[in-house]
Design a protein around this motif. Sequence first.
Motif, PDB file in Angstrom:
ATOM      1  N   VAL A 258       0.855  -1.189   0.000  1.00  0.00           N
ATOM      2  CA  VAL A 258       0.000   0.000   0.000  1.00  0.00           C
ATOM      3  C   VAL A 258       0.890   1.237   0.000  1.00  0.00           C
ATOM      4  O   VAL A 258       1.880   1.298   0.739  1.00  0.00           O
ATOM      5  N   THR A 259       0.552   2.216  -0.836  1.00  0.00           N
ATOM      6  CA  THR A 259       1.354   3.437  -0.918  1.00  0.00           C
ATOM      7  C   THR A 259       0.614   4.619  -0.298  1.00  0.00           C
ATOM      8  O   THR A 259      -0.606   4.743  -0.419  1.00  0.00           O
ATOM      9  N   TRP A 260       1.388   5.481   0.350  1.00  0.00           N
ATOM     10  CA  TRP A 260       0.862   6.725   0.923  1.00  0.00           C
ATOM     11  C   TRP A 260       1.641   7.884   0.320  1.00  0.00           C
ATOM     12  O   TRP A 260       2.852   7.985   0.501  1.00  0.00           O
ATOM     13  N   SER A 261       0.947   8.739  -0.416  1.00  0.00           N
ATOM     14  CA  SER A 261       1.576   9.924  -0.983  1.00  0.00           C
ATOM     15  C   SER A 261       1.563  11.038   0.055  1.00  0.00           C
ATOM     16  O   SER A 261       0.492  11.517   0.441  1.00  0.00           O
ATOM     17  N   ARG A 262       2.734  11.447   0.493  1.00  0.00           N
ATOM     18  CA  ARG A 262       2.806  12.525   1.480  1.00  0.00           C
ATOM     19  C   ARG A 262       2.473  13.874   0.849  1.00  0.00           C
ATOM     20  O   ARG A 262       2.157  14.829   1.548  1.00  0.00           O
ATOM     21  N   GLY A 263       2.523  13.924  -0.486  1.00  0.00           N
ATOM     22  CA  GLY A 263       2.206  15.172  -1.165  1.00  0.00           C
ATOM     23  C   GLY A 263       0.728  15.507  -1.119  1.00  0.00           C
ATOM     24  O   GLY A 263       0.334  16.606  -0.730  1.00  0.00           O
ATOM     25  N   ASP A 264      -0.120  14.537  -1.509  1.00  0.00           N
ATOM     26  CA  ASP A 264      -1.567  14.814  -1.533  1.00  0.00           C
ATOM     27  C   ASP A 264      -2.348  13.991  -0.512  1.00  0.00           C
ATOM     28  O   ASP A 264      -3.571  14.102  -0.430  1.00  0.00           O
ATOM     29  N   GLY A 265      -1.655  13.136   0.248  1.00  0.00           N
ATOM     30  CA  GLY A 265      -2.316  12.379   1.304  1.00  0.00           C
ATOM     31  C   GLY A 265      -3.057  11.140   0.843  1.00  0.00           C
ATOM     32  O   GLY A 265      -3.704  10.470   1.650  1.00  0.00           O
ATOM     33  N   SER A 266      -2.973  10.809  -0.451  1.00  0.00           N
ATOM     34  CA  SER A 266      -3.739   9.674  -0.967  1.00  0.00           C
ATOM     35  C   SER A 266      -3.155   8.341  -0.500  1.00  0.00           C
ATOM     36  O   SER A 266      -1.955   8.202  -0.277  1.00  0.00           O
ATOM     37  N   LEU A 267      -4.036   7.364  -0.370  1.00  0.00           N
ATOM     38  CA  LEU A 267      -3.680   6.013   0.068  1.00  0.00           C
ATOM     39  C   LEU A 267      -4.190   5.051  -0.997  1.00  0.00           C
ATOM     40  O   LEU A 267      -5.377   5.061  -1.335  1.00  0.00           O
ATOM     41  N   LEU A 268      -3.296   4.223  -1.555  1.00  0.00           N
ATOM     42  CA  LEU A 268      -3.666   3.351  -2.665  1.00  0.00           C
ATOM     43  C   LEU A 268      -3.013   1.982  -2.525  1.00  0.00           C
ATOM     44  O   LEU A 268      -1.908   1.865  -1.980  1.00  0.00           O
ATOM     45  N   ILE A 269      -3.681   0.961  -3.043  1.00  0.00           N
ATOM     46  CA  ILE A 269      -3.063  -0.356  -3.153  1.00  0.00           C
ATOM     47  C   ILE A 269      -2.174  -0.346  -4.391  1.00  0.00           C
ATOM     48  O   ILE A 269      -2.617   0.037  -5.477  1.00  0.00           O
ATOM     49  N   ASP A 270      -0.916  -0.738  -4.232  1.00  0.00           N
ATOM     50  CA  ASP A 270      -0.005  -0.861  -5.370  1.00  0.00           C
ATOM     51  C   ASP A 270      -0.294  -2.220  -6.010  1.00  0.00           C
ATOM     52  O   ASP A 270       0.229  -3.247  -5.579  1.00  0.00           O
ATOM     53  N   THR A 271      -1.137  -2.205  -7.025  1.00  0.00           N
ATOM     54  CA  THR A 271      -1.594  -3.454  -7.642  1.00  0.00           C
ATOM     55  C   THR A 271      -0.444  -4.247  -8.240  1.00  0.00           C
ATOM     56  O   THR A 271      -0.380  -5.478  -8.105  1.00  0.00           O
ATOM     57  N   GLU A 272       0.481  -3.549  -8.891  1.00  0.00           N
ATOM     58  CA  GLU A 272       1.597  -4.239  -9.550  1.00  0.00           C
ATOM     59  C   GLU A 272       2.467  -4.990  -8.547  1.00  0.00           C
ATOM     60  O   GLU A 272       2.753  -6.184  -8.715  1.00  0.00           O
ATOM     61  N   LEU A 273       2.888  -4.304  -7.476  1.00  0.00           N
ATOM     62  CA  LEU A 273       3.757  -4.948  -6.495  1.00  0.00           C
ATOM     63  C   LEU A 273       3.002  -5.992  -5.673  1.00  0.00           C
ATOM     64  O   LEU A 273       3.561  -7.027  -5.308  1.00  0.00           O
ATOM     65  N   SER A 274       1.733  -5.728  -5.393  1.00  0.00           N
ATOM     66  CA  SER A 274       0.936  -6.699  -4.631  1.00  0.00           C
ATOM     67  C   SER A 274       0.760  -7.992  -5.425  1.00  0.00           C
ATOM     68  O   SER A 274       0.876  -9.101  -4.878  1.00  0.00           O
ATOM     69  N   THR A 275       0.484  -7.855  -6.717  1.00  0.00           N
ATOM     70  CA  THR A 275       0.331  -9.031  -7.576  1.00  0.00           C
ATOM     71  C   THR A 275       1.649  -9.784  -7.705  1.00  0.00           C
ATOM     72  O   THR A 275       1.685 -11.021  -7.668  1.00  0.00           O
ATOM     73  N   LYS A 276       2.730  -9.029  -7.828  1.00  0.00           N
ATOM     74  CA  LYS A 276       4.051  -9.652  -7.933  1.00  0.00           C
ATOM     75  C   LYS A 276       4.380 -10.442  -6.669  1.00  0.00           C
ATOM     76  O   LYS A 276       4.921 -11.556  -6.732  1.00  0.00           O
ATOM     77  N   ALA A 277       4.035  -9.873  -5.514  1.00  0.00           N
ATOM     78  CA  ALA A 277       4.287 -10.569  -4.246  1.00  0.00           C
ATOM     79  C   ALA A 277       3.470 -11.852  -4.162  1.00  0.00           C
ATOM     80  O   ALA A 277       3.977 -12.908  -3.764  1.00  0.00           O
ATOM     81  N   ALA A 278       2.202 -11.774  -4.545  1.00  0.00           N
ATOM     82  CA  ALA A 278       1.334 -12.951  -4.486  1.00  0.00           C
ATOM     83  C   ALA A 278       1.802 -14.036  -5.450  1.00  0.00           C
ATOM     84  O   ALA A 278       1.858 -15.222  -5.096  1.00  0.00           O
ATOM     85  N   ASN A 279       2.157 -13.632  -6.675  1.00  0.00           N
ATOM     86  CA  ASN A 279       2.598 -14.607  -7.678  1.00  0.00           C
ATOM     87  C   ASN A 279       3.945 -15.235  -7.317  1.00  0.00           C
ATOM     88  O   ASN A 279       4.272 -16.328  -7.793  1.00  0.00           O
ATOM     89  N   SER A 280       4.720 -14.535  -6.481  1.00  0.00           N
ATOM     90  CA  SER A 280       6.021 -15.056  -6.051  1.00  0.00           C
ATOM     91  C   SER A 280       5.905 -15.941  -4.819  1.00  0.00           C
ATOM     92  O   SER A 280       6.912 -16.457  -4.330  1.00  0.00           O
ATOM     93  N   GLY A 281       4.693 -16.083  -4.310  1.00  0.00           N
ATOM     94  CA  GLY A 281       4.486 -16.924  -3.139  1.00  0.00           C
ATOM     95  C   GLY A 281       4.944 -16.289  -1.843  1.00  0.00           C
ATOM     96  O   GLY A 281       5.150 -16.978  -0.842  1.00  0.00           O
ATOM     97  N   ILE A 282       5.080 -14.962  -1.830  1.00  0.00           N
ATOM     98  CA  ILE A 282       5.536 -14.260  -0.628  1.00  0.00           C
ATOM     99  C   ILE A 282       4.419 -14.228   0.407  1.00  0.00           C
ATOM    100  O   ILE A 282       3.279 -13.876   0.096  1.00  0.00           O
ATOM    101  N   LYS A 283       4.758 -14.571   1.642  1.00  0.00           N
ATOM    102  CA  LYS A 283       3.762 -14.626   2.710  1.00  0.00           C
ATOM    103  C   LYS A 283       4.122 -13.736   3.900  1.00  0.00           C
ATOM    104  O   LYS A 283       3.388 -13.704   4.886  1.00  0.00           O
ATOM    105  N   THR A 284       5.247 -13.039   3.825  1.00  0.00           N
ATOM    106  CA  THR A 284       5.701 -12.216   4.947  1.00  0.00           C
ATOM    107  C   THR A 284       6.074 -10.822   4.476  1.00  0.00           C
ATOM    108  O   THR A 284       6.376 -10.604   3.292  1.00  0.00           O
TER     109      THR A 284
END
Length: 207
Positions: free
Chosen positions: A172-198
């Motif tokens: 999850v990313t937090w932009s300190r510039g505008d305060g927005s909070l977003l799920i980083d879909t690319e990195l989250s998918t990469k983590a899941a596809n890599s079998g990362i659990k921690t």
Amino acid sequence: MSLLLACAVAACGQPATDTSANTIAAPVAANGAATAPAPAPAAGEAAALKLSGAADAASIAATLAEAKRQGMSDAKVTAAQSFRITEGGREIATVLTGEGKMPDATFAGCFVALRTGDNVELIPTLGYGDYEAQTCGGPTAVAILSSGDPVRFGMTFHSYSQDAEETVPMVVTWSRGDGSLLIDTELSTKAANSGIKTVAGMRPLVR
């Protein structure tokens, strides 16, 4: 005549004034070359962000109020995975995770929120959007992966169904510039596809 000669000899024998004491010589290295002045110390790097202590009651109350405003039902903050964020020892924000079901969701979900001052940004995670088919059993870990802008958090959530249980990684990313909070879909998918659990397993993804 002898007196004049004596005076002349005395004047001529007077040592010349030494001005070397008023001159500062340049430093000389061992090889005889003049050395350059020492460079000024470089400015230090910005202090890294840290999770420091549990979220306070005011942040929890503000987060639950925002969840209610968004129509989330059965919302509750997971205190064990909600923390104050400090920078150089100064508190700058609070990251909170919890459970709750969005009004248009099918399954129970989870959320992440970030409070800065009086503002709370809250987004659903499991049980909604790209994760709508996954029932959330609660957040299990939170950590800061990088302190730049945007700030990146690594999180894990417990997900279950009738057939299986699993740990779902999320960035999850937090932009300190505008305060927005977003799920980083690319990195989250990469983590899941890599079998990362921690969270530790997610750190190499942001280097």
